[in-house]
Design a protein around this motif. Structure first.
Motif, mmCIF file in Angstrom:
data_model
loop_
_atom_site.group_PDB
_atom_site.id
_atom_site.type_symbol
_atom_site.label_atom_id
_atom_site.label_comp_id
_atom_site.label_asym_id
_atom_site.label_seq_id
_atom_site.Cartn_x
_atom_site.Cartn_y
_atom_site.Cartn_z
ATOM 1 N N ASP A 168 0.719 -1.240 0.107
ATOM 2 C CA ASP A 168 0.110 0.290 -0.019
ATOM 3 C C ASP A 168 0.836 1.386 0.092
ATOM 4 O O ASP A 168 2.215 1.595 0.231
ATOM 5 C CB ASP A 168 -0.581 -0.196 1.404
ATOM 6 C CG ASP A 168 -0.256 -0.109 2.491
ATOM 7 O OD1 ASP A 168 1.007 0.337 2.564
ATOM 8 O OD2 ASP A 168 -0.831 -0.742 3.693
ATOM 9 N N ARG A 169 0.579 2.018 -0.010
ATOM 10 C CA ARG A 169 0.715 3.174 0.085
ATOM 11 C C ARG A 169 2.421 3.684 1.679
ATOM 12 O O ARG A 169 3.004 4.321 0.832
ATOM 13 C CB ARG A 169 -0.060 4.453 0.522
ATOM 14 C CG ARG A 169 -0.655 4.838 -1.195
ATOM 15 C CD ARG A 169 -1.636 5.955 -0.889
ATOM 16 N NE ARG A 169 -2.331 6.660 -2.270
ATOM 17 C CZ ARG A 169 -3.480 8.186 -1.742
ATOM 18 N NH1 ARG A 169 -3.538 8.514 -0.738
ATOM 19 N NH2 ARG A 169 -4.354 7.775 -3.124
ATOM 20 N N VAL A 224 -7.840 0.126 -7.089
ATOM 21 C CA VAL A 224 -7.157 1.594 -6.335
ATOM 22 C C VAL A 224 -8.126 2.561 -5.794
ATOM 23 O O VAL A 224 -7.189 2.267 -3.774
ATOM 24 C CB VAL A 224 -6.483 1.752 -7.229
ATOM 25 C CG1 VAL A 224 -5.954 3.017 -6.685
ATOM 26 C CG2 VAL A 224 -4.923 1.377 -8.144
ATOM 27 N N ARG A 225 -8.878 2.277 -6.042
ATOM 28 C CA ARG A 225 -9.677 2.911 -4.302
ATOM 29 C C ARG A 225 -10.252 2.281 -3.873
ATOM 30 O O ARG A 225 -10.519 2.949 -2.748
ATOM 31 C CB ARG A 225 -11.148 3.609 -5.933
ATOM 32 C CG ARG A 225 -11.685 4.752 -6.715
ATOM 33 C CD ARG A 225 -12.337 5.352 -6.784
ATOM 34 N NE ARG A 225 -13.301 3.806 -7.973
ATOM 35 C CZ ARG A 225 -12.946 3.939 -8.726
ATOM 36 N NH1 ARG A 225 -12.850 5.334 -9.238
ATOM 37 N NH2 ARG A 225 -13.959 3.592 -9.412
ATOM 38 N N GLN A 278 -7.870 0.653 -2.105
ATOM 39 C CA GLN A 278 -7.490 0.392 -1.580
ATOM 40 C C GLN A 278 -6.749 1.802 -0.671
ATOM 41 O O GLN A 278 -6.751 1.781 0.699
ATOM 42 C CB GLN A 278 -6.175 0.280 -2.186
ATOM 43 C CG GLN A 278 -5.980 -1.742 -2.501
ATOM 44 C CD GLN A 278 -5.161 -2.165 -3.634
ATOM 45 O OE1 GLN A 278 -4.288 -1.300 -3.632
ATOM 46 N NE2 GLN A 278 -4.980 -3.332 -4.124
ATOM 47 N N HIS A 279 -7.027 2.455 -1.957
ATOM 48 C CA HIS A 279 -7.045 3.998 -1.110
ATOM 49 C C HIS A 279 -7.884 4.899 -0.159
ATOM 50 O O HIS A 279 -7.522 6.117 0.354
ATOM 51 C CB HIS A 279 -6.287 4.978 -2.214
ATOM 52 C CG HIS A 279 -5.264 4.373 -2.762
ATOM 53 N ND1 HIS A 279 -4.556 5.011 -3.861
ATOM 54 C CD2 HIS A 279 -3.510 3.708 -2.057
ATOM 55 C CE1 HIS A 279 -3.474 4.598 -4.384
ATOM 56 N NE2 HIS A 279 -2.986 3.496 -3.250
ATOM 57 N N ASP A 335 -9.978 6.587 -1.996
ATOM 58 C CA ASP A 335 -10.590 7.518 -2.232
ATOM 59 C C ASP A 335 -10.977 7.772 -4.130
ATOM 60 O O ASP A 335 -11.344 6.807 -4.625
ATOM 61 C CB ASP A 335 -9.664 8.875 -2.300
ATOM 62 C CG ASP A 335 -7.890 8.051 -3.358
ATOM 63 O OD1 ASP A 335 -8.918 6.770 -3.749
ATOM 64 O OD2 ASP A 335 -7.402 8.106 -3.156
ATOM 65 N N TYR A 368 -9.846 7.713 -6.970
ATOM 66 C CA TYR A 368 -9.004 7.437 -8.010
ATOM 67 C C TYR A 368 -9.195 7.556 -8.791
ATOM 68 O O TYR A 368 -10.201 6.296 -9.304
ATOM 69 C CB TYR A 368 -8.146 6.378 -7.591
ATOM 70 C CG TYR A 368 -7.043 6.073 -8.226
ATOM 71 C CD1 TYR A 368 -6.004 6.555 -8.542
ATOM 72 C CD2 TYR A 368 -6.971 5.238 -9.748
ATOM 73 C CE1 TYR A 368 -4.671 6.797 -8.995
ATOM 74 C CE2 TYR A 368 -6.138 5.015 -10.138
ATOM 75 C CZ TYR A 368 -5.209 5.637 -10.101
ATOM 76 O OH TYR A 368 -3.532 5.300 -11.222
ATOM 77 N N THR A 419 0.807 4.771 -9.240
ATOM 78 C CA THR A 419 0.184 4.387 -8.321
ATOM 79 C C THR A 419 0.426 5.577 -7.080
ATOM 80 O O THR A 419 -0.319 5.061 -6.093
ATOM 81 C CB THR A 419 0.289 3.330 -8.991
ATOM 82 O OG1 THR A 419 -0.487 2.396 -9.933
ATOM 83 C CG2 THR A 419 -0.944 2.299 -7.223
ATOM 84 N N PHE A 420 1.955 4.836 -7.287
ATOM 85 C CA PHE A 420 2.842 5.201 -5.314
ATOM 86 C C PHE A 420 3.381 5.979 -5.731
ATOM 87 O O PHE A 420 4.363 6.485 -6.967
ATOM 88 C CB PHE A 420 3.373 3.302 -4.861
ATOM 89 C CG PHE A 420 2.311 2.827 -4.994
ATOM 90 C CD1 PHE A 420 1.553 2.580 -4.057
ATOM 91 C CD2 PHE A 420 2.439 0.944 -5.329
ATOM 92 C CE1 PHE A 420 0.577 1.603 -3.437
ATOM 93 C CE2 PHE A 420 1.519 0.357 -5.177
ATOM 94 C CZ PHE A 420 0.296 0.150 -4.117
#
Length: 328
Positions: A256-257, A295-296, A298-299, A301, A303, A327-328
């Motif tokens: 992850d980020r 991605v949305r 995971q994050h 937001d 995305y 992505t990161f």
């Protein structure tokens, strides 16, 4: 052509030709030559023939200034400074002639130590002050001389004009001095030794210039080799960092980020010149929506794969066969 026009043309050509030769001896970063005989030609002509030589000196100086500008990598007449400098050179000749009349008096056979000493030790250095003092500020303002080299070039210009006057004045009087009967017998006794002295000094200056050019070239090669070595080491480090990130993404799971940030932050601290690290997976058009949803998730937001216009504004990327989103 009248005798006056022939005289003026001769002075202008002599000034331009000797000035062109003298500038070949300029030592970088100097704009002026260390010995400049045209200053003595101009001063001698003004002493012997009076103010009427002013246009010839200015014309000869225009030619020299054009060559000097070209030699330093500038367009000769891209600025009005060279023309103004030529005018100042003409004024310097008249100023020096006025000093000579006041301190020595002409016509003069210069057959006493006092008159020769006043001419060489007083008139020559004081008479050569105006051109350098007025020209260097103009050259600095026009960009012909770097700001840090102003004092060096002023000193070089003034010393060059002074030494040029000391060397060329005796030859001018031997060839053109009045009354002629006082100077005719000195043609070989004064003229020949002075000509030989000029040749010897020119040879020495040429050798010094070559040595200085070799020194600058050697220093440049050392500095460039050192710089290229530093760049090579830094590029190798950048490649190592990129390979490390590549292997991390290949073997790690559930990235992850925060995990990505924790991994690359030490590299950014170790090499502060590195602006960022980014991971951009290859996404094809048919998997774009699924990738954005993942991605949305995971994050947390909204995305989307974005594009950027020339002004820096972002917007949803247009349809394409492939994408490389950061992505990161």
């Amino acid at each position: 052509m009248s005798s006056t026009l022939r005289l003026l043309a001769l002075i202008a050509v002599a000034y331009a030709l000797t000035g062109w030769l003298a500038l070949h001896f300029a030592v970088p970063p100097g704009y002026a030559a260390p010995i400049f005989p045209p200053a003595g030609i101009a001063l001698g002509a003004a002493i012997i023939y009076g103010p009427r030589v002013f246009p010839a000196v200015v014309l000869g100086s225009v030619a020299v200034q054009a060559f000097a500008a070209w030699q330093t990598g500038h367009q000769p007449f891209s600025h009005w400074a060279p023309l103004a400098i030529a005018f100042f050179v003409g004024l310097q000749a008249l100023w020096g002639a006025w000093l000579a009349q006041r301190l020595v008096g002409f016509p003069n056979a210069l057959d006493t130590p006092a008159s020769v000493l006043r001419l060489i030790a007083v008139v020559a250095p004081l008479g050569c002050l105006p051109a350098a003092s007025m020209a260097i500020p103009l050259l600095l303002q026009a960009g012909f001389v770097p700001p840090g080299d102003g004092l060096f070039n002023w000193w070089n210009w003034w010393v060059g004009d002074t030494l040029g006057a000391v060397i060329a004045l005796p030859l001018m009087f031997v060839l053109l001095g009045q009354p002629r009967e006082d100077w005719r017998e000195r043609k070989f006794g004064v003229g020949l030794p002075m000509a030989l002295a000029i040749l010897l000094v020119a040879s020495a200056l040429l050798q010094v210039r070559n040595w200085e050019a070799q020194r600058i070239e050697a220093q440049f090669e050392r500095d460039s080799a050192h710089l290229s070595s530093l760049i090579r080491k830094r590029l190798d480090a950048q490649i190592d960092m990129t390979l490390a990130v590549q292997h991390f993404m290949a073997v790690a799971t559930d990235i992850d980020r925060q995990k990505f940030r924790d991994f690359v932050s030490p590299w950014l601290q170790r090499y502060p010149g590195t602006q960022n690290f980014g991971w951009s997976p290859l996404v094809r058009e048919e998997t774009r929506q699924g990738f954005e949803r993942a991605v949305r998730g995971q994050h947390g937001d909204d995305y989307r794969i974005l594009d950027r216009d020339t002004s820096g504004r972002t917007f949803p990327a247009a349809l394409a066969a492939e994408y490389l989103p950061i992505t990161f």
